[in-house]
Design an enzyme around this catalytic site. Structure first.
Site, PDB file in Angstrom:
ATOM      1  N   ARG A 112      -6.040 -15.865  17.165  1.00  0.00           N
ATOM      2  CA  ARG A 112      -4.928 -15.648  16.325  1.00  0.00           C
ATOM      3  C   ARG A 112      -5.250 -14.074  15.683  1.00  0.00           C
ATOM      4  O   ARG A 112      -4.337 -13.293  15.665  1.00  0.00           O
ATOM      5  CB  ARG A 112      -4.562 -16.611  15.157  1.00  0.00           C
ATOM      6  N   LYS A 147       2.293   4.880   3.926  1.00  0.00           N
ATOM      7  CA  LYS A 147       3.262   3.495   3.789  1.00  0.00           C
ATOM      8  C   LYS A 147       2.666   2.507   4.895  1.00  0.00           C
ATOM      9  O   LYS A 147       3.415   2.017   5.870  1.00  0.00           O
ATOM     10  CB  LYS A 147       4.553   3.849   4.122  1.00  0.00           C
ATOM     11  N   LYS A 179       3.199  15.725  -4.784  1.00  0.00           N
ATOM     12  CA  LYS A 179       4.548  14.967  -4.680  1.00  0.00           C
ATOM     13  C   LYS A 179       5.389  15.582  -5.669  1.00  0.00           C
ATOM     14  O   LYS A 179       5.082  15.928  -6.686  1.00  0.00           O
ATOM     15  CB  LYS A 179       4.442  13.724  -3.976  1.00  0.00           C
ATOM     16  N   GLU A 212       4.894  19.360  -2.030  1.00  0.00           N
ATOM     17  CA  GLU A 212       6.340  18.681  -1.653  1.00  0.00           C
ATOM     18  C   GLU A 212       7.234  19.561  -2.507  1.00  0.00           C
ATOM     19  O   GLU A 212       7.070  19.663  -3.572  1.00  0.00           O
ATOM     20  CB  GLU A 212       6.214  17.410  -1.892  1.00  0.00           C
ATOM     21  N   ASP A 234      11.259  18.077   1.653  1.00  0.00           N
ATOM     22  CA  ASP A 234      11.609  16.820   1.315  1.00  0.00           C
ATOM     23  C   ASP A 234      13.141  16.457   1.148  1.00  0.00           C
ATOM     24  O   ASP A 234      13.687  17.189   0.247  1.00  0.00           O
ATOM     25  CB  ASP A 234      10.798  16.159   0.182  1.00  0.00           C
TER      26      ASP A 234
END
Length: 295
Positions: A112, A147, A179, A212, A234
């Protein structure tokens, strides 16, 4: 032989150390096996010797073969793996990736984790390879993001590389990205950059700084302040991206980000940016269908 003998012969990114891989595999096995694979222990004689094939039931780009070697060896160093296809191979339904032979209980215990890793990694590699083709004819390169699935980042970023993408920073520690929230909390682009430069001097660190920007005005502020490594553009439209690239004029590498999909990425790439980051490479990818079958 060390389970990392073959691994060390091939240069890998800095995060793919034998120690990191061992920790990942042992933690994953502890989660799955606990105090024993009682299904196998109960039903299969301890001395039974069997074999299995890892079959492809889908189409795409294969990833996780090297990791599968390590998992099998961690579970039972006596297992014999015969690899037939390598990471990065284009595969189709019916292909056999590898065969494994040895104690039946060991094969079933490893099954698995091998499949979970390879299916997820192959799905990411397949999606990365597909999206990369949409950048043809431009200079843009495809980046991943942070992410990722907690405790599975190592595998997911490795899969992006196998699929032909480029790893962005691995974590918060190896690069600074200022950011929107950093900029807003700091009081603006200039304040965020200057505070960061002071921090790096005070701590003796040498880390690249990316900032950013959300508008052409913020791009100009980043240019006026200087001392950075890359400018992120962005959530800008293709027209705004073209203006920003012209304004920057090669002084810093540029990265487009923010909700970019396979339907919009070609137009984004045509704006002249150097990099395009796509979080969906790792957070919204369908796994490739693989199976381990006795024969």
């Amino acid at each position: 032989m060390s389970p990392f003998h073959y691994f060390c012969a091939v240069q890998k990114p800095s995060y793919l150390t034998p120690e990191a891989l061992t920790t990942f595999i042992r933690t994953a096995l502890a989660e799955d096996v606990g105090d024993g694979d009682h299904s196998s222990l109960a039903s299969i004689p301890a001395d039974a010797q069997k074999r299995a094939r890892l079959l492809v039931k889908d189409e795409g780009v294969l990833a996780g073969v090297e990791l599968a070697h390590l998992i099998f060896r961690e579970v039972d160093p006596a297992l014999q793996v015969n690899q037939l296809l390598a990471d990065g191979a284009r595969v189709k339904h019916g292909d056999v990736v590898l065969t494994v032979e040895g104690r039946a209980q060991s094969i079933l215990t490893a099954e698995r984790l091998v499949l979970n890793c390879m299916q997820r990694m192959s799905g990411i590699a397949t999606n990365t390879a597909h999206i990369s083709t949409l950048l043809a004819g431009t200079k843009a390169r495809l980046l991943d993001t942070r992410k990722t699935t907690p405790n599975f980042r190592l595998c997911e970023k490795w899969a992006v590389l196998i699929g032909g993408g480029v790893n962005h920073r691995y974590g918060l520690f190896d690069m600074i990205i200022l950011k929107d929230n950093h900029v807003d909390y700091a009081g603006g682009i200039r304040q965020a950059i200057e505070a960061t430069q002071a921090y790096l001097r005070q701590t003796g660190r040498q880390l690249p700084i990316e900032v950013e920007t959300r508008s052409l005005a913020e791009v100009q502020q980043a240019l006026d302040t200087g001392g950075i490594s890359r400018i992120m553009l962005d959530n800008m439209s293709p027209a705004q991206l073209r203006e920003a690239v012209q304004l920057i004029d090669g002084r810093y590498p540029t990265e487009a980000s923010g909700g970019i999909t396979e339907h919009t990425i070609a137009e984004v790439a045509a704006s002249g940016v150097d990099f395009i980051s796509v979080g969906a490479l790792t957070h919204s990818t369908k796994s490739l269908d693989l199976s381990l079958k006795a024969y």
